[in-house]
Write a protein that holds these residues in place. Structure first.
Motif, PDB file in Angstrom:
ATOM      1  N   ARG A 182       8.240 -15.728  19.499  1.00 40.72           N
ATOM      2  CA  ARG A 182       8.311 -15.451  20.936  1.00 40.72           C
ATOM      3  C   ARG A 182       9.643 -15.924  21.501  1.00 40.72           C
ATOM      4  NH1 ARG A 182       6.280 -17.423  26.221  1.00 40.72           N
ATOM      5  NH2 ARG A 182       5.356 -15.598  27.227  1.00 40.72           N
ATOM      6  N   TYR A 183      10.299 -15.040  22.268  1.00 39.76           N
ATOM      7  CA  TYR A 183      11.564 -15.327  22.932  1.00 39.76           C
ATOM      8  C   TYR A 183      11.376 -15.175  24.441  1.00 39.76           C
ATOM      9  CZ  TYR A 183      14.100 -15.160  18.486  1.00 39.76           C
ATOM     10  OH  TYR A 183      14.569 -15.421  17.218  1.00 39.76           O
ATOM     11  N   VAL A 184      11.917 -16.129  25.188  1.00 39.86           N
ATOM     12  CA  VAL A 184      11.783 -16.152  26.640  1.00 39.86           C
ATOM     13  C   VAL A 184      13.138 -15.842  27.272  1.00 39.86           C
ATOM     14  CG1 VAL A 184      11.140 -17.578  28.623  1.00 39.86           C
ATOM     15  CG2 VAL A 184       9.924 -17.836  26.454  1.00 39.86           C
ATOM     16  N   ARG A 185      13.116 -14.978  28.283  1.00 38.75           N
ATOM     17  CA  ARG A 185      14.349 -14.558  28.957  1.00 38.75           C
ATOM     18  C   ARG A 185      15.041 -15.750  29.606  1.00 38.75           C
ATOM     19  NH1 ARG A 185      13.351 -10.086  33.181  1.00 38.75           N
ATOM     20  NH2 ARG A 185      13.122 -11.809  34.635  1.00 38.75           N
ATOM     21  N   ALA A 198      19.915 -12.564  27.867  1.00 37.33           N
ATOM     22  CA  ALA A 198      19.708 -13.209  26.573  1.00 37.33           C
ATOM     23  C   ALA A 198      18.321 -13.847  26.601  1.00 37.33           C
ATOM     24  CB  ALA A 198      20.773 -14.274  26.338  1.00 37.33           C
ATOM     25  N   PHE A 199      17.768 -14.106  25.422  1.00 40.45           N
ATOM     26  CA  PHE A 199      16.441 -14.703  25.276  1.00 40.45           C
ATOM     27  C   PHE A 199      16.539 -15.861  24.294  1.00 40.45           C
ATOM     28  CE2 PHE A 199      15.768 -10.538  26.855  1.00 40.45           C
ATOM     29  CZ  PHE A 199      14.526 -10.493  27.468  1.00 40.45           C
ATOM     30  N   ALA A 200      15.829 -16.955  24.579  1.00 43.96           N
ATOM     31  CA  ALA A 200      15.794 -18.117  23.684  1.00 43.96           C
ATOM     32  C   ALA A 200      14.427 -18.202  23.034  1.00 43.96           C
ATOM     33  CB  ALA A 200      16.069 -19.402  24.465  1.00 43.96           C
ATOM     34  N   PRO A 251      15.149 -23.553  20.764  1.00 41.90           N
ATOM     35  CA  PRO A 251      16.217 -22.939  21.551  1.00 41.90           C
ATOM     36  C   PRO A 251      17.532 -22.736  20.800  1.00 41.90           C
ATOM     37  CG  PRO A 251      15.848 -25.205  22.235  1.00 41.90           C
ATOM     38  CD  PRO A 251      14.767 -24.866  21.251  1.00 41.90           C
ATOM     39  N   ASP A 252      17.621 -23.210  19.537  1.00 39.46           N
ATOM     40  CA  ASP A 252      18.810 -22.931  18.737  1.00 39.46           C
ATOM     41  C   ASP A 252      18.808 -21.483  18.239  1.00 39.46           C
ATOM     42  OD1 ASP A 252      21.266 -23.633  17.371  1.00 39.46           O
ATOM     43  OD2 ASP A 252      20.099 -23.485  15.530  1.00 39.46           O
ATOM     44  N   LYS A 253      17.691 -20.796  18.389  1.00 41.42           N
ATOM     45  CA  LYS A 253      17.584 -19.387  17.984  1.00 41.42           C
ATOM     46  C   LYS A 253      17.508 -18.527  19.242  1.00 41.42           C
ATOM     47  CE  LYS A 253      15.532 -20.430  13.543  1.00 41.42           C
ATOM     48  NZ  LYS A 253      15.837 -21.856  13.602  1.00 41.42           N
ATOM     49  N   MET A 254      18.352 -17.497  19.271  1.00 42.50           N
ATOM     50  CA  MET A 254      18.410 -16.649  20.460  1.00 42.50           C
ATOM     51  C   MET A 254      18.471 -15.176  20.091  1.00 42.50           C
ATOM     52  SD  MET A 254      20.629 -18.888  23.154  1.00 42.50           S
ATOM     53  CE  MET A 254      19.932 -17.969  24.530  1.00 42.50           C
ATOM     54  N   LEU A 255      18.197 -14.353  21.084  1.00 37.89           N
ATOM     55  CA  LEU A 255      18.222 -12.900  20.969  1.00 37.89           C
ATOM     56  C   LEU A 255      19.150 -12.395  22.070  1.00 37.89           C
ATOM     57  CD1 LEU A 255      16.844 -10.303  19.744  1.00 37.89           C
ATOM     58  CD2 LEU A 255      15.078 -10.610  21.484  1.00 37.89           C
ATOM     59  N   TRP A 256      20.153 -11.565  21.708  1.00 43.34           N
ATOM     60  CA  TRP A 256      21.112 -11.073  22.687  1.00 43.34           C
ATOM     61  C   TRP A 256      21.665  -9.725  22.273  1.00 43.34           C
ATOM     62  CZ3 TRP A 256      22.257 -14.828  19.113  1.00 43.34           C
ATOM     63  CH2 TRP A 256      23.316 -14.570  18.259  1.00 43.34           C
ATOM     64  N   PHE A 257      22.306  -9.069  23.251  1.00 44.49           N
ATOM     65  CA  PHE A 257      22.990  -7.806  23.028  1.00 44.49           C
ATOM     66  C   PHE A 257      24.487  -8.084  23.098  1.00 44.49           C
ATOM     67  CE2 PHE A 257      24.854  -3.765  24.462  1.00 44.49           C
ATOM     68  CZ  PHE A 257      24.310  -2.899  23.533  1.00 44.49           C
ATOM     69  N   ALA A 258      25.251  -7.462  22.210  1.00 44.90           N
ATOM     70  CA  ALA A 258      26.710  -7.636  22.212  1.00 44.90           C
ATOM     71  C   ALA A 258      27.390  -6.281  22.397  1.00 44.90           C
ATOM     72  CB  ALA A 258      27.169  -8.292  20.908  1.00 44.90           C
ATOM     73  N   ARG A 259      28.655  -6.344  22.714  1.00 47.97           N
ATOM     74  CA  ARG A 259      29.430  -5.126  23.007  1.00 47.97           C
ATOM     75  C   ARG A 259      29.551  -4.166  21.830  1.00 47.97           C
ATOM     76  NH1 ARG A 259      31.342  -5.161  27.884  1.00 47.97           N
ATOM     77  NH2 ARG A 259      31.664  -7.122  28.966  1.00 47.97           N
ATOM     78  N   ASN A 260      29.189  -4.585  20.627  1.00 50.71           N
ATOM     79  CA  ASN A 260      29.246  -3.682  19.481  1.00 50.71           C
ATOM     80  C   ASN A 260      28.068  -2.710  19.456  1.00 50.71           C
ATOM     81  OD1 ASN A 260      27.251  -5.495  18.732  1.00 50.71           O
ATOM     82  ND2 ASN A 260      28.042  -5.848  16.678  1.00 50.71           N
ATOM     83  N   GLY A 261      27.171  -2.794  20.453  1.00 49.62           N
ATOM     84  CA  GLY A 261      26.038  -1.874  20.519  1.00 49.62           C
ATOM     85  C   GLY A 261      24.838  -2.340  19.719  1.00 49.62           C
ATOM     86  N   PHE A 262      24.831  -3.589  19.295  1.00 47.76           N
ATOM     87  CA  PHE A 262      23.728  -4.147  18.510  1.00 47.76           C
ATOM     88  C   PHE A 262      23.023  -5.246  19.291  1.00 47.76           C
ATOM     89  CE2 PHE A 262      26.037  -2.150  15.163  1.00 47.76           C
ATOM     90  CZ  PHE A 262      25.212  -2.042  14.068  1.00 47.76           C
TER      91      PHE A 262
END
Length: 170
Positions: A58-61, A73-75, A80-91
């Motif tokens: 589970r990741y929280v915004r 981004a989501f932690a 919290p050392d693990k996160m989910l994000w979008f980057a400019r490379n489209g991934f």
């Protein structure tokens, strides 16, 4: 709806970069649309690599962080050392907090979705150091407003890791 959220992400990114922004304008409306998306998501499924299973769960915004390429981004809850994000490379990337915003991660997917619960692309998992990425067709990201993990050991959460958890890659 998916295209509208993606357009909102692009407008929100431009809004965030504009120092003379009008909160009542289109950028402000786009940011409101992004805020209406899931506040928590669950990344679940088989990674095919025991150390990478630590990135499911589970990741929280993170509403307190600036948008990254127009997306929140989501932690990972409880880690919290693990996160989910979008980057400019489209991934979209799942990786270490130290890499937040960078074009690197242990789980990646080429998808420009405005929010992670709208991702439809196939996830890829970083193999052992230097071996590249392999498809992980069973991984998916879905909205999760239900609440914290409770006893999810072995059910696609963060439990059941092997001893090679600390191995780095990607």
């Amino acid at each position: 709806h998916l295209a509208a959220v993606r357009r909102a992400a692009e407008a929100a990114e431009a809004f965030a970069a504009d120092e003379d922004r009008d909160p009542g304008g289109a950028g402000g409306e786009a940011l409101l649309l992004l805020r209406a998306q899931a506040t928590a998501v669950r990344l679940r499924g088989a990674t095919g690599h025991p150390a990478r299973a630590a990135f499911t769960g589970r990741y929280v915004r993170c509403d307190d962080l600036p948008l990254l390429a127009g997306r929140f981004a989501f932690a990972k809850q409880g880690d919290p050392d693990k996160m989910l994000w979008f980057a400019r490379n489209g991934f979209w990337h799942a990786g270490r907090a130290a890499d937040l915003g960078r074009q690197t991660g242990f789980l990646i997917v080429a998808d420009s979705a405005g929010a992670p619960e709208h991702i439809v692309g196939e996830w890829q998992v970083a193999g052992p150091r230097g071996s590249g990425f392999v498809p992980a067709p069973g991984l998916r990201c879905e909205p999760d407003e239900a609440g914290p993990d409770e006893g999810e050991e072995g059910g696609g959460g963060s439990g059941g890791l092997s001893g090679d958890e600390g191995e780095e890659g990607g």
